[in-house]
Motif scaffolding. Sequence first.
Motif, short mmCIF file in Angstrom:
data_model
loop_
_atom_site.label_atom_id
_atom_site.label_comp_id
_atom_site.label_asym_id
_atom_site.label_seq_id
_atom_site.Cartn_x
_atom_site.Cartn_y
_atom_site.Cartn_z
N ARG A 1 0.84 -1.20 0.00
CA ARG A 1 0.00 0.00 0.00
C ARG A 1 0.87 1.24 0.00
O ARG A 1 1.61 1.47 0.95
N ASN A 2 0.76 2.03 -1.07
CA ASN A 2 1.48 3.31 -1.17
C ASN A 2 2.96 3.18 -0.83
O ASN A 2 3.53 4.03 -0.16
N VAL A 3 3.55 2.11 -1.27
CA VAL A 3 4.93 1.85 -0.90
C VAL A 3 5.87 2.79 -1.63
O VAL A 3 5.73 3.02 -2.84
N GLY A 4 6.79 3.38 -0.89
CA GLY A 4 7.76 4.28 -1.48
C GLY A 4 9.14 3.98 -0.93
O GLY A 4 9.28 3.37 0.13
N LYS A 5 10.14 4.39 -1.68
CA LYS A 5 11.51 4.18 -1.24
C LYS A 5 12.33 5.39 -1.62
O LYS A 5 12.31 5.82 -2.78
N SER A 6 13.02 5.94 -0.66
CA SER A 6 13.95 7.01 -1.03
C SER A 6 15.25 6.84 -0.27
O SER A 6 15.28 6.31 0.84
N TYR A 7 16.30 7.22 -0.94
CA TYR A 7 17.62 7.27 -0.31
C TYR A 7 17.92 8.74 -0.07
O TYR A 7 18.27 9.46 -0.99
N GLY A 8 17.76 9.20 1.16
CA GLY A 8 17.92 10.62 1.44
C GLY A 8 16.89 11.39 0.63
O GLY A 8 15.69 11.12 0.72
N ALA A 9 17.35 12.33 -0.18
CA ALA A 9 16.42 13.14 -0.95
C ALA A 9 16.01 12.45 -2.25
O ALA A 9 15.08 12.87 -2.92
N LEU A 10 16.72 11.40 -2.58
CA LEU A 10 16.47 10.75 -3.87
C LEU A 10 15.32 9.75 -3.74
O LEU A 10 15.43 8.74 -3.05
N GLN A 11 14.23 10.07 -4.40
CA GLN A 11 13.07 9.19 -4.34
C GLN A 11 13.12 8.25 -5.54
O GLN A 11 13.13 8.68 -6.68
N ILE A 12 13.17 6.95 -5.27
CA ILE A 12 13.26 6.04 -6.41
C ILE A 12 11.97 5.26 -6.61
O ILE A 12 11.80 4.59 -7.62
N MET A 13 11.08 5.35 -5.66
CA MET A 13 9.83 4.60 -5.79
C MET A 13 8.77 5.36 -5.00
O MET A 13 9.06 5.91 -3.95
N GLN A 14 7.58 5.39 -5.53
CA GLN A 14 6.56 6.22 -4.90
C GLN A 14 5.19 5.64 -5.14
O GLN A 14 4.88 5.22 -6.25
N GLY A 15 4.39 5.61 -4.10
CA GLY A 15 2.97 5.27 -4.22
C GLY A 15 2.67 3.97 -4.93
O GLY A 15 1.78 3.90 -5.77
N LEU A 16 3.42 2.93 -4.60
CA LEU A 16 3.20 1.65 -5.28
C LEU A 16 2.10 0.87 -4.56
O LEU A 16 2.14 0.67 -3.36
N ASN A 17 1.11 0.44 -5.33
CA ASN A 17 0.04 -0.39 -4.78
C ASN A 17 -0.01 -1.69 -5.55
O ASN A 17 0.02 -1.70 -6.77
#
Lengths: 367, 294
Positions: free
Chosen positions: A7-23
């Motif tokens: 649900r709404n899975v996101g991944k970021s390394y510091g300021a770098l967002q590599i994944m957002q809002g995954l359902n």
Amino acid sequence: MAGLTLRNVGKSYGALQIMQGLNLDIHDGEFLVLVGPSGCGKSTLLRMIAGLEDITDGTVAIGDKVVNDLPASKRELSMVFQSYALYPHMTVAKNLAFGLQNFRMPKAEVERRVAEAARILQIEPLMARKPRQLSGGQKQRVAIGRAIVREPKLFLFDEPLSNLDAELRVQMRAELASLYARLGTTMIYVTHDQVEAMTMASRIVVLRAGKIEQVGTPQELYTRPQNLFVAGFIGSPKINMLAAEVRAEGGRPVARVAGFADFALPDLSTRDTRLTLCVRPGALHVGEGEVISEGTIRLVEYLGNETLLHVALASGQVVLLSVVGPAPYRAGQTIPIGFDLADLHYFDAEGRRLEPALPAQPQAAFA
Amino acid sequence: MGLDEATRIAHEFKLRRLKRERNGRLLKHAFLIGVSFIMLYPLFWLLSASLKPENEIFGNVDLWPSVFMVENYTKGWHALPESFTVFYVNSAIVTVLSVIGNLLSCSFAAYAFARLRFTGRNFFFALMMMTLMIPYHVVLIPQYVQFLQLGWVDTYLPLVVPRFLASDTFFIFLMVQFFRQLPRELDEAAMIDGCSPFKIYWAIVLPLSLPAMGTAAIFSFIWVWEDFLAPLIYLNDIKSYTVPLALRLFLDQDGQSAYGQMFAMSVLSLVPVVIFFVLFQKLIVRGIATSGMK
């Protein structure tokens, strides 16, 4: 066994967002394949599910239990790594038993499970060897064995076949498929190889740049790609993409594709004038079709059961055309080529799929 | 020119080439043997001096003693107020404890630096690397004062306890470099297999790091065994002297020159180092052979 819910899975390394809002909902007992070009985040997603990477946003639930803060070992899953990650200093038997012993399982049970896995994977003669004394395929089996003995709710595979040679890969693919049929456990499988995805998956998730492009059965993805990326990614040889300019003529849309005579389109209910028309190499024919053109053969690739023709259109664009069996053509020859409107996939200026109004349903050709 | 003639000439050329190559090899070996001899000369000299009568040691350049004074060894062993048995036991206690301490504590610290994520990791690593550049003599006096206040002077504690606190930066650095080469997927597989970070260190990282451990053990052993300065500072009672300190006693005895015995004991003091090296060097080789991952 268990399903998995993202649900709404996101991944970021510091300021770098590599994944957002995954359902994503992964059903119990499903063989789900995550596929995408390198760097699309498929391995990261798998590692987040495994508990090897932090989940910076959203929740991951196995069954109905949110596992965000659960360590990898408590998630009741096992994972097969690309490099197999067998413990080099332990024998095969020890490699299989190591995890179970860590969980303080009774000795008899450990032995039973290890023997059972060894029997299923036919690695019984190898039990006393160290990993360095094994071939690639054998290591692969041991790695899978280490995953099965845990009797997990969830199997994770991170490109497990990419270190094998072509022949072994095909063989292991079949073995994995039969293992899945036998265990029926939920499996999540990461690969960049769309053939692996197509042949093994119950459903495929196509990822690009941390976003889900499409989720569907292999057949859905092949016959009804939701966008240009999926159309181009799924299917081998690659789909042909033709840029079309559309104008209204007597109330009906008419397409102009460089190298072809103008032709009428079905109603696509779009105002875009620049569309992309895609046609699979197998749906291009020599000398027949509703829309006809001419091209010069640049290259003939004979593959045994089919022959691939690389044909340059008048516009200079090279299209791929596949013919069943051997074909009596050679490079330099000019041939008429054509396709039927029913075989076309239509995409708007943003690359989204357009469904033509009846009767020209493209999937009719595959029904 | 007939075919036979051509074959004969070709054969001759081949012979000449082989001869040239052989001469080249001979020359190379002669050169290398010469250089090795120069480098080993002090050792040969020591060995020969340990077997010579007193008057021959500095008076005769010949390496071959006129008589073999084996009693340099037997008498030397008991020449000091305490026998060398005591010194060897002392040295062994200090060295073995130090090696164990170094291996455990340095690998522990190295594992943290190489594998665990914690705030300030890079800062502390840099700080640790800086301590590598501080000469021992700078910390000598503050350290002595500290140990004096603790009442540890004239015990082995100042020699041994710091080794259990990862004070040998060089070994930490060596191990960090080695641990970093180990595939991270092994750690991850172990994590999924239910290993705690400590279990990963103990069951996966350490067994795979035998070459690094062997190297650290050898260096550690040699450095501690040969260490003269620290024992000199902290050990006062002759009963607790280590071998290098004891060797110096031969020179302290005024008037009584016992060079032959001193050299004899010096030769013996090298034996443990050689044995240790030979044993652990095998470990290094075996470690390299088992670390093939794929």
